[in-house]
Design a protein around this motif. Structure first.
Motif, PDB file in Angstrom:
ATOM      1  N   PRO A  56      41.031  95.626 -49.933  1.00  0.00           N
ATOM      2  CA  PRO A  56      41.540  96.830 -49.264  1.00  0.00           C
ATOM      3  C   PRO A  56      42.879  97.339 -49.808  1.00  0.00           C
ATOM      4  N   ASP A  57      43.679  96.483 -50.409  1.00  0.00           N
ATOM      5  CA  ASP A  57      45.018  96.908 -50.840  1.00  0.00           C
ATOM      6  C   ASP A  57      45.096  97.252 -52.328  1.00  0.00           C
ATOM      7  N   GLY A  58      43.937  97.399 -52.968  1.00  0.00           N
ATOM      8  CA  GLY A  58      43.944  97.847 -54.357  1.00  0.00           C
ATOM      9  C   GLY A  58      43.938  96.712 -55.363  1.00  0.00           C
ATOM     10  N   ILE A  59      43.685  97.097 -56.625  1.00  0.00           N
ATOM     11  CA  ILE A  59      43.449  96.086 -57.655  1.00  0.00           C
ATOM     12  C   ILE A  59      44.729  95.343 -58.032  1.00  0.00           C
ATOM     13  N   LYS A  60      45.856  96.067 -58.071  1.00  0.00           N
ATOM     14  CA  LYS A  60      47.122  95.389 -58.387  1.00  0.00           C
ATOM     15  C   LYS A  60      47.411  94.285 -57.376  1.00  0.00           C
ATOM     16  N   ASP A  61      47.229  94.627 -56.111  1.00  0.00           N
ATOM     17  CA  ASP A  61      47.473  93.646 -55.053  1.00  0.00           C
ATOM     18  C   ASP A  61      46.473  92.487 -55.145  1.00  0.00           C
ATOM     19  N   ALA A  62      45.237  92.809 -55.544  1.00  0.00           N
ATOM     20  CA  ALA A  62      44.220  91.755 -55.714  1.00  0.00           C
ATOM     21  C   ALA A  62      44.711  90.724 -56.728  1.00  0.00           C
ATOM     22  N   GLY A  63      45.277  91.213 -57.829  1.00  0.00           N
ATOM     23  CA  GLY A  63      45.797  90.287 -58.834  1.00  0.00           C
ATOM     24  C   GLY A  63      46.966  89.475 -58.306  1.00  0.00           C
ATOM     25  N   GLN A  64      47.855  90.146 -57.580  1.00  0.00           N
ATOM     26  CA  GLN A  64      49.042  89.453 -57.067  1.00  0.00           C
ATOM     27  C   GLN A  64      48.664  88.363 -56.081  1.00  0.00           C
ATOM     28  N   LEU A  65      47.692  88.662 -55.232  1.00  0.00           N
ATOM     29  CA  LEU A  65      47.351  87.640 -54.229  1.00  0.00           C
ATOM     30  C   LEU A  65      46.755  86.397 -54.890  1.00  0.00           C
ATOM     31  N   CYS A  66      46.022  86.582 -55.997  1.00  0.00           N
ATOM     32  CA  CYS A  66      45.508  85.411 -56.733  1.00  0.00           C
ATOM     33  C   CYS A  66      46.662  84.591 -57.297  1.00  0.00           C
ATOM     34  N   ARG A  67      47.612  85.290 -57.924  1.00  0.00           N
ATOM     35  CA  ARG A  67      48.759  84.572 -58.500  1.00  0.00           C
ATOM     36  C   ARG A  67      49.604  83.918 -57.407  1.00  0.00           C
ATOM     37  N   ASP A  68      49.738  84.591 -56.267  1.00  0.00           N
ATOM     38  CA  ASP A  68      50.501  84.008 -55.158  1.00  0.00           C
ATOM     39  C   ASP A  68      49.864  82.708 -54.653  1.00  0.00           C
ATOM     40  N   ASP A  96      33.732 104.675 -68.937  1.00  0.00           N
ATOM     41  CA  ASP A  96      33.779 103.684 -67.860  1.00  0.00           C
ATOM     42  C   ASP A  96      34.440 102.400 -68.347  1.00  0.00           C
ATOM     43  N   ASN A  97      34.142 102.006 -69.580  1.00  0.00           N
ATOM     44  CA  ASN A  97      34.763 100.783 -70.101  1.00  0.00           C
ATOM     45  C   ASN A  97      36.272 100.945 -70.268  1.00  0.00           C
ATOM     46  N   LYS A  98      36.712 102.141 -70.586  1.00  0.00           N
ATOM     47  CA  LYS A  98      38.170 102.353 -70.648  1.00  0.00           C
ATOM     48  C   LYS A  98      38.788 102.193 -69.259  1.00  0.00           C
ATOM     49  N   ARG A  99      38.076 102.685 -68.232  1.00  0.00           N
ATOM     50  CA  ARG A  99      38.573 102.482 -66.857  1.00  0.00           C
ATOM     51  C   ARG A  99      38.594 100.990 -66.506  1.00  0.00           C
ATOM     52  N   ILE A 100      37.565 100.281 -66.936  1.00  0.00           N
ATOM     53  CA  ILE A 100      37.508  98.839 -66.642  1.00  0.00           C
ATOM     54  C   ILE A 100      38.682  98.125 -67.317  1.00  0.00           C
ATOM     55  N   ILE A 101      39.023  98.556 -68.523  1.00  0.00           N
ATOM     56  CA  ILE A 101      40.187  97.980 -69.212  1.00  0.00           C
ATOM     57  C   ILE A 101      41.451  98.249 -68.399  1.00  0.00           C
ATOM     58  N   ASP A 102      41.588  99.469 -67.879  1.00  0.00           N
ATOM     59  CA  ASP A 102      42.754  99.790 -67.043  1.00  0.00           C
ATOM     60  C   ASP A 102      42.777  98.915 -65.786  1.00  0.00           C
ATOM     61  N   GLU A 103      41.597  98.690 -65.205  1.00  0.00           N
ATOM     62  CA  GLU A 103      41.526  97.839 -64.010  1.00  0.00           C
ATOM     63  C   GLU A 103      41.942  96.404 -64.339  1.00  0.00           C
ATOM     64  N   ALA A 104      41.473  95.902 -65.477  1.00  0.00           N
ATOM     65  CA  ALA A 104      41.833  94.531 -65.877  1.00  0.00           C
ATOM     66  C   ALA A 104      43.335  94.420 -66.070  1.00  0.00           C
ATOM     67  N   ALA A 105      43.922  95.475 -66.652  1.00  0.00           N
ATOM     68  CA  ALA A 105      45.375  95.457 -66.864  1.00  0.00           C
ATOM     69  C   ALA A 105      46.099  95.457 -65.512  1.00  0.00           C
ATOM     70  N   ALA A 106      45.617  96.260 -64.561  1.00  0.00           N
ATOM     71  CA  ALA A 106      46.239  96.301 -63.233  1.00  0.00           C
ATOM     72  C   ALA A 106      46.096  94.957 -62.521  1.00  0.00           C
ATOM     73  N   LEU A 107      44.943  94.347 -62.719  1.00  0.00           N
ATOM     74  CA  LEU A 107      44.678  93.047 -62.090  1.00  0.00           C
ATOM     75  C   LEU A 107      45.524  91.945 -62.713  1.00  0.00           C
ATOM     76  N   GLY A 108      45.797  92.099 -64.013  1.00  0.00           N
ATOM     77  CA  GLY A 108      46.493  91.036 -64.737  1.00  0.00           C
ATOM     78  C   GLY A 108      45.530  90.043 -65.357  1.00  0.00           C
ATOM     79  N   ALA A 109      44.325  90.507 -65.685  1.00  0.00           N
ATOM     80  CA  ALA A 109      43.337  89.649 -66.352  1.00  0.00           C
ATOM     81  C   ALA A 109      43.450  89.839 -67.861  1.00  0.00           C
ATOM     82  N   PRO A 110      43.426  88.761 -68.627  1.00  0.00           N
ATOM     83  CA  PRO A 110      43.589  88.899 -70.088  1.00  0.00           C
ATOM     84  C   PRO A 110      42.300  89.221 -70.827  1.00  0.00           C
ATOM     85  N   LEU A 111      41.150  89.115 -70.132  1.00  0.00           N
ATOM     86  CA  LEU A 111      39.848  89.181 -70.815  1.00  0.00           C
ATOM     87  C   LEU A 111      38.829  89.890 -69.929  1.00  0.00           C
TER      88      LEU A 111
END
Ligand code: ZN
Length: 285
Positions: A56-68, A96-111
């Motif tokens: 619910p709080d977006g992809i950036k927050d999704a990444g942060q909560l994993c790291r937290d 769409d794949n360019k958007r997925i790359i942007d999502e991965a970057a927001a999430l903080g996923a390297p791959l």
């Protein structure tokens, strides 16, 4: 006379390289999954796109909560599906794949792991050429974003409409032809266990610096659903420790990612399932 053991990996002694795909515990929303993985001692999480998008709080927050929770985000799943009968469809896939790359970057996923696509009505050769073209079109964006792309060869039963890349040989040859450090190969035991070239191709991936990630589960003898009846490690016909040994001999030191699609396991208590995964990981992987 003692029978020599099959060449195998060292036994697993801890959970420091265990990663779960969020789809494995699909009934859990991302925040619940991350909390429970960490509490169980896992160190890695691979986030599926729907699980990130449903947070619910977006992809950036999704990444942060994993790291937290102390979890390393291993990869984002999945991109690809580059094939189509018409140019507009192929361009939509690139976008769409360019958007997925942007999502991965927001999430903080390297791959990003790629299911590359296949389209009924055209040959697998045509689909493979379109996949290579799609990859070439998105690689500059991936590189600029610092996100690597892993071609995951899928079992030939998916060559009809999901993936025209069906062996480690095809995936590695395609990755090498693209001449880019940001493209490599993801090895999944369930897709490749039958391939008599697998050991040699894993070694070649290692020599070429293309071994990006490693997925484990098991192929049950006579699965009742070809997609959603994968087994826990040790439950089927794959010698997971042997393949893990090849992966480690090739120099891979990343996570062992458990990726299980199973209507049977999704219907049970996910906490109990997690305990079963960890037991199977410790003794059968
Ligand atoms: Zn996989």
């Amino acid at each position: 006379m003692a029978v020599p053991l099959l060449m195998s990996a060292l036994p697993i002694t801890d959970l420091s390289r265990l990663c779960l795909h969020t789809v494995t515990t699909k009934p859990w929303p991302l925040a619940v999954a991350a909390k429970n993985y960490a509490a169980a001692g896992l160190k890695g999480i691979t986030v599926w796109r729907d699980s990130a998008q449903n947070h619910p709080d977006g992809i950036k927050d999704a990444g942060q909560l994993c790291r937290d929770e102390g979890l390393e985000i291993v990869s984002y799943v999945r991109g690809g599906f580059f094939t189509a009968l018409d140019g507009a469809g192929r361009q939509a896939a690139i976008d769409d794949n360019k958007r997925i790359i942007d999502e991965a970057a927001a999430l903080g996923a390297p791959l990003i792991v790629l299911v590359c696509g296949a389209t009924p009505g055209q040959s697998l050769f045509t689909s493979r050429a379109q996949i290579a073209g799609g990859l070439a079109a998105v690689l500059p964006h991936a590189r600029a974003s610092g996100i690597k792309l892993g071609i995951e060869p899928l079992h030939p039963m998916y060559a009809d409409s999901r993936c025209a890349v069906n062996s480690a040989t095809q995936a590695l040859d395609m990755a090498l032809a693209l001449k880019d450090d940001y493209i490599g190969v993801t090895i999944d035991v369930v897709h490749l266990w039958w391939d008599d070239r697998l050991q040699a191709e894993i070694a070649r991936c290692g020599r070429e610096g293309k071994l990006f990630s490693f997925h484990i589960c098991d192929w049950k003898n006579q699965p009742c659903d070809m997609l959603n009846d994968r087994g826990l490690m040790g439950e089927g016909v794959i010698n997971v420790p042997e393949i893990r040994g090849w992966i480690e001999q090739a120099g891979f030191r990343g996570f062992n990612e458990v990726e299980i699609f199973s209507n049977r396991y999704w219907s049970m208590d996910q906490g109990d399932f997690l305990k079963q995964i960890i037991a199977a990981y410790r003794t059968k992987s």
